[in-house]
Design an enzyme around this catalytic site. Structure first.
Site, PDB file in Angstrom:
ATOM      1  N   TRP A 114      -5.193   6.907  -6.039  1.00 12.87           N
ATOM      2  CA  TRP A 114      -5.625   5.625  -5.482  1.00 12.87           C
ATOM      3  C   TRP A 114      -6.100   4.690  -6.588  1.00 12.87           C
ATOM      4  O   TRP A 114      -6.223   5.065  -7.753  1.00 12.87           O
ATOM      5  CB  TRP A 114      -6.719   5.846  -4.444  1.00 12.87           C
ATOM      6  CG  TRP A 114      -7.850   6.737  -4.913  1.00 12.87           C
ATOM      7  CD1 TRP A 114      -8.580   6.623  -6.057  1.00 12.87           C
ATOM      8  CD2 TRP A 114      -8.359   7.888  -4.234  1.00 12.87           C
ATOM      9  NE1 TRP A 114      -9.518   7.620  -6.137  1.00 12.87           N
ATOM     10  CE2 TRP A 114      -9.406   8.415  -5.028  1.00 12.87           C
ATOM     11  CE3 TRP A 114      -8.050   8.518  -3.031  1.00 12.87           C
ATOM     12  CZ2 TRP A 114     -10.131   9.549  -4.658  1.00 12.87           C
ATOM     13  CZ3 TRP A 114      -8.775   9.637  -2.670  1.00 12.87           C
ATOM     14  CH2 TRP A 114      -9.789  10.135  -3.469  1.00 12.87           C
ATOM     15  N   GLN A 130       3.066   7.596   2.719  1.00 10.92           N
ATOM     16  CA  GLN A 130       2.361   6.675   3.597  1.00 10.92           C
ATOM     17  C   GLN A 130       2.420   5.271   3.006  1.00 10.92           C
ATOM     18  O   GLN A 130       2.087   5.069   1.833  1.00 10.92           O
ATOM     19  CB  GLN A 130       0.913   7.117   3.744  1.00 10.92           C
ATOM     20  CG  GLN A 130       0.734   8.521   4.306  1.00 10.92           C
ATOM     21  CD  GLN A 130       0.944   8.563   5.795  1.00 10.92           C
ATOM     22  OE1 GLN A 130       0.045   8.316   6.573  1.00 10.92           O
ATOM     23  NE2 GLN A 130       2.166   8.871   6.213  1.00 10.92           N
ATOM     24  N   ARG A 172      -4.901  16.492  12.133  1.00  8.29           N
ATOM     25  CA  ARG A 172      -3.770  15.755  11.562  1.00  8.29           C
ATOM     26  C   ARG A 172      -3.110  16.552  10.429  1.00  8.29           C
ATOM     27  O   ARG A 172      -3.616  17.572   9.994  1.00  8.29           O
ATOM     28  CB  ARG A 172      -4.212  14.380  11.053  1.00  8.29           C
ATOM     29  CG  ARG A 172      -5.439  14.351  10.153  1.00  8.29           C
ATOM     30  CD  ARG A 172      -5.783  12.897   9.822  1.00  8.29           C
ATOM     31  NE  ARG A 172      -6.948  12.749   8.975  1.00  8.29           N
ATOM     32  CZ  ARG A 172      -8.160  12.392   9.399  1.00  8.29           C
ATOM     33  NH1 ARG A 172      -8.374  12.201  10.697  1.00  8.29           N
ATOM     34  NH2 ARG A 172      -9.165  12.237   8.558  1.00  8.29           N
ATOM     35  N   ASP A 173      -1.962  16.049   9.986  1.00  5.59           N
ATOM     36  CA  ASP A 173      -1.275  16.508   8.774  1.00  5.59           C
ATOM     37  C   ASP A 173      -0.617  17.877   8.920  1.00  5.59           C
ATOM     38  O   ASP A 173      -0.990  18.849   8.248  1.00  5.59           O
ATOM     39  CB  ASP A 173      -2.231  16.524   7.578  1.00  5.59           C
ATOM     40  CG  ASP A 173      -3.037  15.245   7.431  1.00  5.59           C
ATOM     41  OD1 ASP A 173      -2.538  14.191   7.858  1.00  5.59           O
ATOM     42  OD2 ASP A 173      -4.166  15.308   6.915  1.00  5.59           O
ATOM     43  N   TRP A 190       0.819  -1.223   0.000  1.00  2.00           N
ATOM     44  CA  TRP A 190       0.000   0.000   0.000  1.00  2.00           C
ATOM     45  C   TRP A 190       0.846   1.263   0.000  1.00  2.00           C
ATOM     46  O   TRP A 190       1.854   1.357   0.683  1.00  2.00           O
ATOM     47  CB  TRP A 190      -0.887  -0.008   1.250  1.00  2.00           C
ATOM     48  CG  TRP A 190      -1.684   1.247   1.450  1.00  2.00           C
ATOM     49  CD1 TRP A 190      -1.317   2.352   2.173  1.00  2.00           C
ATOM     50  CD2 TRP A 190      -2.990   1.537   0.940  1.00  2.00           C
ATOM     51  NE1 TRP A 190      -2.313   3.309   2.137  1.00  2.00           N
ATOM     52  CE2 TRP A 190      -3.358   2.827   1.384  1.00  2.00           C
ATOM     53  CE3 TRP A 190      -3.893   0.823   0.148  1.00  2.00           C
ATOM     54  CZ2 TRP A 190      -4.577   3.418   1.074  1.00  2.00           C
ATOM     55  CZ3 TRP A 190      -5.107   1.402  -0.161  1.00  2.00           C
ATOM     56  CH2 TRP A 190      -5.444   2.687   0.292  1.00  2.00           C
ATOM     57  N   GLU A 224      -8.047  18.005   5.077  1.00  2.00           N
ATOM     58  CA  GLU A 224      -6.822  17.278   5.339  1.00  2.00           C
ATOM     59  C   GLU A 224      -5.653  17.902   4.576  1.00  2.00           C
ATOM     60  O   GLU A 224      -5.828  18.667   3.633  1.00  2.00           O
ATOM     61  CB  GLU A 224      -6.961  15.811   4.899  1.00  2.00           C
ATOM     62  CG  GLU A 224      -7.959  15.003   5.694  1.00  2.00           C
ATOM     63  CD  GLU A 224      -7.825  13.522   5.410  1.00  2.00           C
ATOM     64  OE1 GLU A 224      -7.394  12.786   6.312  1.00  2.00           O
ATOM     65  OE2 GLU A 224      -8.145  13.092   4.277  1.00  2.00           O
ATOM     66  N   SER A 243       0.511  11.508   7.979  1.00  2.00           N
ATOM     67  CA  SER A 243       1.101  12.499   7.076  1.00  2.00           C
ATOM     68  C   SER A 243       1.738  13.682   7.797  1.00  2.00           C
ATOM     69  O   SER A 243       1.385  14.028   8.921  1.00  2.00           O
ATOM     70  CB  SER A 243       0.051  13.011   6.098  1.00  2.00           C
ATOM     71  OG  SER A 243      -0.313  11.992   5.206  1.00  2.00           O
ATOM     72  N   ASN A 256      -0.221   5.647   0.151  1.00  2.00           N
ATOM     73  CA  ASN A 256      -1.169   6.744  -0.030  1.00  2.00           C
ATOM     74  C   ASN A 256      -0.420   8.070   0.009  1.00  2.00           C
ATOM     75  O   ASN A 256       0.499   8.254  -0.812  1.00  2.00           O
ATOM     76  CB  ASN A 256      -2.381   6.666   0.900  1.00  2.00           C
ATOM     77  CG  ASN A 256      -2.117   6.696   2.377  1.00  2.00           C
ATOM     78  OD1 ASN A 256      -1.513   5.780   2.930  1.00  2.00           O
ATOM     79  ND2 ASN A 256      -2.596   7.725   3.059  1.00  2.00           N
ATOM     80  N   ASP A 257      -0.739   9.004   0.868  1.00  2.00           N
ATOM     81  CA  ASP A 257      -0.281  10.393   0.748  1.00  2.00           C
ATOM     82  C   ASP A 257       1.230  10.537   0.537  1.00  2.00           C
ATOM     83  O   ASP A 257       2.018   9.924   1.264  1.00  2.00           O
ATOM     84  CB  ASP A 257      -0.616  11.166   2.013  1.00  2.00           C
ATOM     85  CG  ASP A 257      -2.078  11.107   2.395  1.00  2.00           C
ATOM     86  OD1 ASP A 257      -2.857  10.433   1.707  1.00  2.00           O
ATOM     87  OD2 ASP A 257      -2.432  11.741   3.409  1.00  2.00           O
TER      88      ASP A 257
END
Length: 471
Positions: free
Chosen positions: A291, A43, A152-153, A24, A215, A88, A26-27
């Site tokens: 994604w 990520q 977050r982030d 996997w 986000e 993140s 992601n960001d």
């Protein structure tokens, strides 16, 4: 020591964009330049092609085109503030030491994280292979009096000689926001107020009220002094991305405040989210996460999920609209000679290519056909109407946003130039450097990947992408 490069097997797998060999991603996180190398973190679940057990993966490059994959940079610490995931954040130079500023997640987080730091163990290592987290977070959670349910982030930037940070947030009443912190001393943070929220009239007009959280806030500065705030819209799931262009005056208490004057969608495709920015002296670079748009069973069989986009140079025009183009360093991936320079006959398309098409009249370029001959991926350009359309035809797409055509509107002009970057299943379209469309398109076994142009284009040129440029 470097980890294995991404797998090149299968027509779906991007070979030239940043992604791990398996499982996997992601960001994108912490794009950073150090000792003449670009570093890009992301990520990553090293155990499965699903979101969970999030670490920071790491790759670096001398030129933004050819990437070297490194061991994991950040790993959850048992019993620590990031025990359930290193989410993140960004990377900054803190007095000569590269420092990751990231979201630590514990097992009871429910969307609310802590702000954590990790420092490069050897700043003289140009590949920055070893990172050491601080044992305690610098911000254990959101301000108690704001009723924040998403936090977050972090993103750190400089303004008026001081260092500040943005943190993405969502409130219990459904209002998304970006919070501001004073962090001139990176180990001592002070909450400085709400930087912007979903009630801002420019933001509300552009984004609506669907999002309940913003986000991955990112802030960049253009050459003319305009500031651009990019937010990823969260409505319980990742939704889309938006930008606001404006000014950053200093408030009465000495902190920056954002005054938006224009806004819009950052990428018009359905498969783009959580972009991260690298501010350089003369430009701002940005990567996004694309994604998968196929079913989870297919993802599990493939053993990998997600990819980062090509780096994009982000700027704005005087009216506040975006100016975005692929980083010029991507030309290093082109073969020595183009595979197409005219549109007078069908031309087979490679699995990865860089295609530019200029049209002065309505023109359609078919890129992919089904076994029955129907056009299943086309780009239509209409200069008179000021429109560019990416149409998937009957090709299905997994996801809540459907699979219909996407049309972006441009100022009417004598001609329109479109550039399409295709790397396996990743399709990135740039229309006159004004609008972007990122989509995932998967070839089926009997598909025909062939360029067929209908109309009279002013110019067409395409290069295959190759691992190392010939010359």
């Amino acid at each position: 020591m470097s980890l294995a490069a991404p797998s090149t097997t299968g027509p779906h797998a991007p070979r030239f964009r940043v992604r791990p060999a398996a499982h996997w991603i992601n960001d994108p996180n912490g794009p950073f330049r150090w000792r003449d190398r670009y570093h890009l973190f992301y990520q990553h679940n090293p155990d499965a092609p699903v979101h969970g057990n999030i670490h920071w993966g790491h790759a670096s490059s001398p030129d933004l085109a050819h990437w070297e994959h490194h061991p994991l940079a950040l790993t959850p610490t048992p019993g620590g503030p990031d025990e359930a995931g290193c989410w993140s954040g960004c990377v900054v130079d803190d007095g000569g030491t590269p420092t990751a500023v990231y979201t630590g997640i514990d097992h009871d987080h429910t969307g609310v994280g802590a702000i954590c730091l990790a420092r490069a163990a050897d700043p003289d290592d140009p590949r920055l292979l070893d990172w050491r987290p601080l044992p305690e977070p610098v911000v254990p959670g959101p301000p108690e009096d704001l009723d924040v349910v998403m936090f977050r982030d972090p993103f750190v930037f400089r303004h008026a000689g001081r260092r500040w940070a943005l943190v993405g947030a969502g409130h219990a009443d459904g209002t998304p926001s970006v919070l501001l912190y004073d962090c001139d001393d990176l180990t001592r943070w002070r909450f400085a107020g709400v930087f912007l929220d979903g009630h801002d009239p420019v933001a509300l007009d552009a984004f609506g009220d669907r999002a309940v959280g913003w986000e991955c806030p990112q802030l960049l500065r253009t050459a003319d002094g305009t500031w651009v705030l990019v937010v990823s819209l969260w409505d319980g799931d990742p939704c889309s991305t938006g930008y606001l262009a404006g000014t950053l005056p200093t408030s009465s208490d000495g902190g920056p405040r954002f005054e938006a004057r224009a806004a819009g969608r950052f990428d018009h495709g359905r498969d783009f989210y959580a972009p991260a920015v690298l501010q350089e002296d003369d430009r701002a670079l940005m990567w996004g996460w694309s994604w998968e748009a196929r079913g989870q069973d297919e993802v599990a069989r493939a053993g990998w999920a997600g990819v980062l986009t090509a780096p994009r140079v982000v700027d704005v025009r005087p009216d506040g609209s975006l100016r975005v183009s692929p980083a010029p360093e991507l030309d290093l991936l082109r073969a020595a000679e183009p595979f197409v320079t005219a549109a007078d006959r069908p031309v087979r398309l490679p699995e990865a290519y860089d295609l530019t098409l200029t049209a002065r009249a309505p023109t359609t370029a078919t890129l992919l056909r089904s076994a029955d001959g129907s056009a299943d991926l086309t780009v239509r350009i209409d200069p008179d109407a000021g429109a560019v359309t990416l149409d998937r035809g009957t090709r299905p797409r997994a996801g809540r946003e459907g699979s219909g055509p996407i049309t972006v509107r441009l100022p009417r002009r004598r001609e329109i130039t479109v550039r399409v970057l295709v790397d396996g299943s990743l399709v990135e379209l740039f229309a006159e450097d004004r609008a972007m469309v990122t989509e995932r398109v998967y070839r089926r076994p009997n598909d025909v990947a062939e360029l067929v142009v209908e109309g009279t284009p002013a110019a067409v040129t395409g290069w295959e992408l190759v691992p190392q440029r010939h010359g």
